[in-house]
Design a protein around this motif. Structure first.
Motif, PDB file in Angstrom:
ATOM      1  N   PHE A  22      -9.093 -10.169 -36.969  1.00  0.00           N
ATOM      2  CA  PHE A  22      -8.941 -11.572 -37.365  1.00  0.00           C
ATOM      3  C   PHE A  22      -8.856 -12.501 -36.154  1.00  0.00           C
ATOM      4  N   LYS A  23      -8.230 -12.014 -35.085  1.00  0.00           N
ATOM      5  CA  LYS A  23      -8.136 -12.837 -33.867  1.00  0.00           C
ATOM      6  C   LYS A  23      -9.536 -13.118 -33.333  1.00  0.00           C
ATOM      7  N   ILE A  24     -10.358 -12.087 -33.322  1.00  0.00           N
ATOM      8  CA  ILE A  24     -11.729 -12.261 -32.829  1.00  0.00           C
ATOM      9  C   ILE A  24     -12.506 -13.206 -33.742  1.00  0.00           C
ATOM     10  N   VAL A  25     -12.361 -12.987 -35.049  1.00  0.00           N
ATOM     11  CA  VAL A  25     -13.067 -13.839 -36.021  1.00  0.00           C
ATOM     12  C   VAL A  25     -12.661 -15.307 -35.827  1.00  0.00           C
ATOM     13  N   ARG A  26     -11.367 -15.551 -35.679  1.00  0.00           N
ATOM     14  CA  ARG A  26     -10.877 -16.928 -35.553  1.00  0.00           C
ATOM     15  C   ARG A  26     -11.344 -17.576 -34.242  1.00  0.00           C
ATOM     16  N   SER A  27     -11.541 -16.749 -33.215  1.00  0.00           N
ATOM     17  CA  SER A  27     -11.970 -17.302 -31.927  1.00  0.00           C
ATOM     18  C   SER A  27     -13.460 -17.624 -31.873  1.00  0.00           C
ATOM     19  N   TYR A  28     -14.243 -16.989 -32.759  1.00  0.00           N
ATOM     20  CA  TYR A  28     -15.693 -17.187 -32.714  1.00  0.00           C
ATOM     21  C   TYR A  28     -16.261 -17.970 -33.902  1.00  0.00           C
ATOM     22  N   ALA A  29     -15.499 -18.081 -34.970  1.00  0.00           N
ATOM     23  CA  ALA A  29     -15.999 -18.809 -36.148  1.00  0.00           C
ATOM     24  C   ALA A  29     -14.988 -19.885 -36.525  1.00  0.00           C
ATOM     25  N   PHE A  30     -15.503 -21.084 -36.833  1.00  0.00           N
ATOM     26  CA  PHE A  30     -14.585 -22.212 -36.930  1.00  0.00           C
ATOM     27  C   PHE A  30     -14.450 -22.862 -38.304  1.00  0.00           C
ATOM     28  N   ASN A  31     -15.046 -22.257 -39.316  1.00  0.00           N
ATOM     29  CA  ASN A  31     -14.724 -22.704 -40.675  1.00  0.00           C
ATOM     30  C   ASN A  31     -14.646 -21.474 -41.567  1.00  0.00           C
ATOM     31  N   GLU A  32     -14.112 -21.647 -42.754  1.00  0.00           N
ATOM     32  CA  GLU A  32     -13.814 -20.482 -43.599  1.00  0.00           C
ATOM     33  C   GLU A  32     -15.055 -19.671 -43.950  1.00  0.00           C
ATOM     34  N   GLU A  33     -16.145 -20.382 -44.218  1.00  0.00           N
ATOM     35  CA  GLU A  33     -17.377 -19.689 -44.598  1.00  0.00           C
ATOM     36  C   GLU A  33     -17.898 -18.826 -43.446  1.00  0.00           C
ATOM     37  N   ASP A  34     -17.897 -19.441 -42.239  1.00  0.00           N
ATOM     38  CA  ASP A  34     -18.355 -18.703 -41.056  1.00  0.00           C
ATOM     39  C   ASP A  34     -17.429 -17.526 -40.763  1.00  0.00           C
ATOM     40  N   ARG A  35     -16.140 -17.743 -40.957  1.00  0.00           N
ATOM     41  CA  ARG A  35     -15.184 -16.653 -40.703  1.00  0.00           C
ATOM     42  C   ARG A  35     -15.458 -15.474 -41.640  1.00  0.00           C
ATOM     43  N   ASP A  36     -15.724 -15.792 -42.904  1.00  0.00           N
ATOM     44  CA  ASP A  36     -16.031 -14.726 -43.868  1.00  0.00           C
ATOM     45  C   ASP A  36     -17.306 -13.990 -43.468  1.00  0.00           C
ATOM     46  N   ASP A  37     -18.296 -14.786 -43.055  1.00  0.00           N
ATOM     47  CA  ASP A  37     -19.579 -14.206 -42.683  1.00  0.00           C
ATOM     48  C   ASP A  37     -19.424 -13.279 -41.472  1.00  0.00           C
ATOM     49  N   LEU A  38     -18.707 -13.780 -40.453  1.00  0.00           N
ATOM     50  CA  LEU A  38     -18.510 -12.971 -39.245  1.00  0.00           C
ATOM     51  C   LEU A  38     -17.668 -11.732 -39.553  1.00  0.00           C
ATOM     52  N   PHE A  39     -16.643 -11.899 -40.377  1.00  0.00           N
ATOM     53  CA  PHE A  39     -15.805 -10.745 -40.715  1.00  0.00           C
ATOM     54  C   PHE A  39     -16.639  -9.672 -41.411  1.00  0.00           C
ATOM     55  N   GLN A  40     -17.525 -10.120 -42.288  1.00  0.00           N
ATOM     56  CA  GLN A  40     -18.387  -9.187 -42.997  1.00  0.00           C
ATOM     57  C   GLN A  40     -19.298  -8.437 -42.015  1.00  0.00           C
ATOM     58  N   GLU A  41     -19.881  -9.170 -41.061  1.00  0.00           N
ATOM     59  CA  GLU A  41     -20.749  -8.537 -40.052  1.00  0.00           C
ATOM     60  C   GLU A  41     -19.966  -7.516 -39.226  1.00  0.00           C
ATOM     61  N   ILE A  42     -18.754  -7.910 -38.837  1.00  0.00           N
ATOM     62  CA  ILE A  42     -17.935  -7.001 -38.029  1.00  0.00           C
ATOM     63  C   ILE A  42     -17.578  -5.755 -38.845  1.00  0.00           C
ATOM     64  N   ALA A  43     -17.221  -5.955 -40.118  1.00  0.00           N
ATOM     65  CA  ALA A  43     -16.869  -4.805 -40.975  1.00  0.00           C
ATOM     66  C   ALA A  43     -18.044  -3.831 -41.065  1.00  0.00           C
ATOM     67  N   ILE A  44     -19.249  -4.353 -41.220  1.00  0.00           N
ATOM     68  CA  ILE A  44     -20.442  -3.500 -41.307  1.00  0.00           C
ATOM     69  C   ILE A  44     -20.619  -2.716 -39.998  1.00  0.00           C
ATOM     70  N   GLN A  45     -20.508  -3.422 -38.859  1.00  0.00           N
ATOM     71  CA  GLN A  45     -20.711  -2.760 -37.560  1.00  0.00           C
ATOM     72  C   GLN A  45     -19.615  -1.731 -37.278  1.00  0.00           C
ATOM     73  N   VAL A  46     -18.388  -2.038 -37.669  1.00  0.00           N
ATOM     74  CA  VAL A  46     -17.286  -1.083 -37.464  1.00  0.00           C
ATOM     75  C   VAL A  46     -17.553   0.176 -38.289  1.00  0.00           C
ATOM     76  N   TRP A  47     -17.978  -0.010 -39.521  1.00  0.00           N
ATOM     77  CA  TRP A  47     -18.271   1.136 -40.389  1.00  0.00           C
ATOM     78  C   TRP A  47     -19.384   2.000 -39.795  1.00  0.00           C
ATOM     79  N   ARG A  48     -20.424   1.333 -39.283  1.00  0.00           N
ATOM     80  CA  ARG A  48     -21.545   2.072 -38.691  1.00  0.00           C
ATOM     81  C   ARG A  48     -21.118   2.802 -37.412  1.00  0.00           C
ATOM     82  N   SER A  49     -20.090   2.247 -36.743  1.00  0.00           N
ATOM     83  CA  SER A  49     -19.704   2.813 -35.442  1.00  0.00           C
ATOM     84  C   SER A  49     -18.785   4.025 -35.558  1.00  0.00           C
TER      85      SER A  49
END
Lengths: 164, 193
Positions: A22-49
């Motif tokens: 969440f700290k990373i998401v909040r530092s790189y995305a600045f509205n709720e929609e973008d935060r959700d989008d980035l969190f989703q991307e990170i979740a996908i990449q974490v799962w793949r990793s």
């Protein structure tokens, strides 16, 4: 590694290290929609990793590496939101913060947001107590370069706080 | 404010209870993303199946009706029909796989990733297949009594088609690779102080 094992590890990482993400998401995305989008991307990449994690580093170091790479790539995209042709229900947000408002923390996030993507990564790692060695491994740069950058960032943030 | 103090403020976020992941919303977003990928994959498949079966059928029927005995043209027609049928088979396998997917967040994620990989493979195979079709067609055209203008027009059509498909592959499928290279360059430049 079986699929069940991968799923279990992913769920555990998500549960134990959500604050880090969440700290990373909040530092790189600045509205709720973008935060959700980035969190989703990170979740996908974490799962793949999960299958690539060889336990040569701490889980937090690994997650930082994956999440920061995803966040930096995400910010370089021209369009921040999801494909507009896809109908996405944004009435419910993925991440919900139950955090009481803290002006000093909000100020810190504002200052971090004004840094470039790489300096932002270094600042997050520094604030989360990573050593220069770990930072250099995560970002793939020399320790001396990390040191120089960190000194500049610290000086910049302290000066800004004195002015405000 | 000293940096140590900033760190203390920062550490207040480490209380896990302060954050909640709305699993239901995450699941929905991933599902929406998966549906988008599915639609694109399905569209590419249908175009490839219809164009191969129709083009192959037209080539075979026209040469059989004319009784031309052109083995190269008939082989190309047959090959296009086989490729069309093969993509039809792969499509049915993919749909079957989609239906067996676990309806969890992770199941959806895995399925979305499988579909993206499948589309990349399909696109790469079609570029090579396109080259074979071009070679067959050009061989047939050059051995026929077509005028030079016709040959130039047909060649131009194929060249444009080939480069368009390569562009599409690079633009949509290999875009991610480019992003990584850009990022690497950005990092190197950033630290060349």
């Amino acid at each position: 590694m079986t699929e069940n094992e991968i799923n279990h590890i992913f769920q555990t990482w998500l549960k134990q290290h959500k604050a880090l993400l969440f700290k990373i998401v909040r530092s790189y995305a600045f509205n709720e929609e973008d935060r959700d989008d980035l969190f989703q991307e990170i979740a996908i990449q974490v799962w793949r990793s999960v299958t690539s994690f060889k336990q040569q580093s701490a889980v937090t170091t690994w997650l930082y590496r994956v999440a920061l790479n995803t966040a930096i790539k995400w910010t370089t995209k021209e369009r921040k939101h999801q494909d507009r042709h896809e109908s996405i229900d944004v009435s419910q947000h993925i991440i919900e913060s139950h955090q009481p408002p803290d002006d000093r923390l909000a100020w810190l996030y504002e200052e971090i947001a004004q840094l470039n993507e790489v300096d932002r990564s270094l600042t997050l790692l520094l604030l989360d107590g990573f050593s220069y060695k770990e930072m250099s491994k995560i970002l793939g740069i020399s320790e001396s370069n990390v040191g120089v950058k960190i000194n500049r960032i610290k000086k910049h943030l302290t000066t800004k706080s004195e002015k405000s | 404010m000293e940096f140590k103090e900033m760190k203390k403020i920062w550490d207040t976020q480490n209380d896990e209870a302060l954050y909640v992941i709305n699993e239901d919303a995450l699941h929905r977003r991933i599902k929406a993303k998966k549906m988008g990928t599915k639609r694109k994959t399905s569209f590419s498949e249908v175009i490839l199946i219809v164009s191969n079966l129709c083009a192959g059928g037209v080539v075979i029927i026209s040469h059989l009706l004319k009784n031309s005995g052109n083995v190269a043209a008939l082989s190309m027609g047959a090959m296009m029909m086989i490729v069309g049928a093969y993509i039809l088979f792969m499509r049915s396998q993919r749909i079957k796989r989609d239906q067996q997917t676990d309806v969890s967040i992770l199941g959806d994620l895995e399925n979305a990733i499988e579909n993206i990989n499948y589309r990349i493979k399909l696109s790469q195979s079609m570029i090579w297949f396109c080259l074979i079709v071009i070679a067959f067609t050009m061989y047939t055209v050059l051995n026929s009594d077509k005028s030079l203008l016709n040959i130039i027009l047909i060649s131009g059509f194929f060249i444009i088609g080939f480069f368009m498909s390569r562009w599409e592959h690079k633009r949509f499928n290999l875009g991610k690779k480019k992003q990584l290279l850009d990022l690497k360059e950005k990092l190197i430049n950033e630290f060349e102080m």
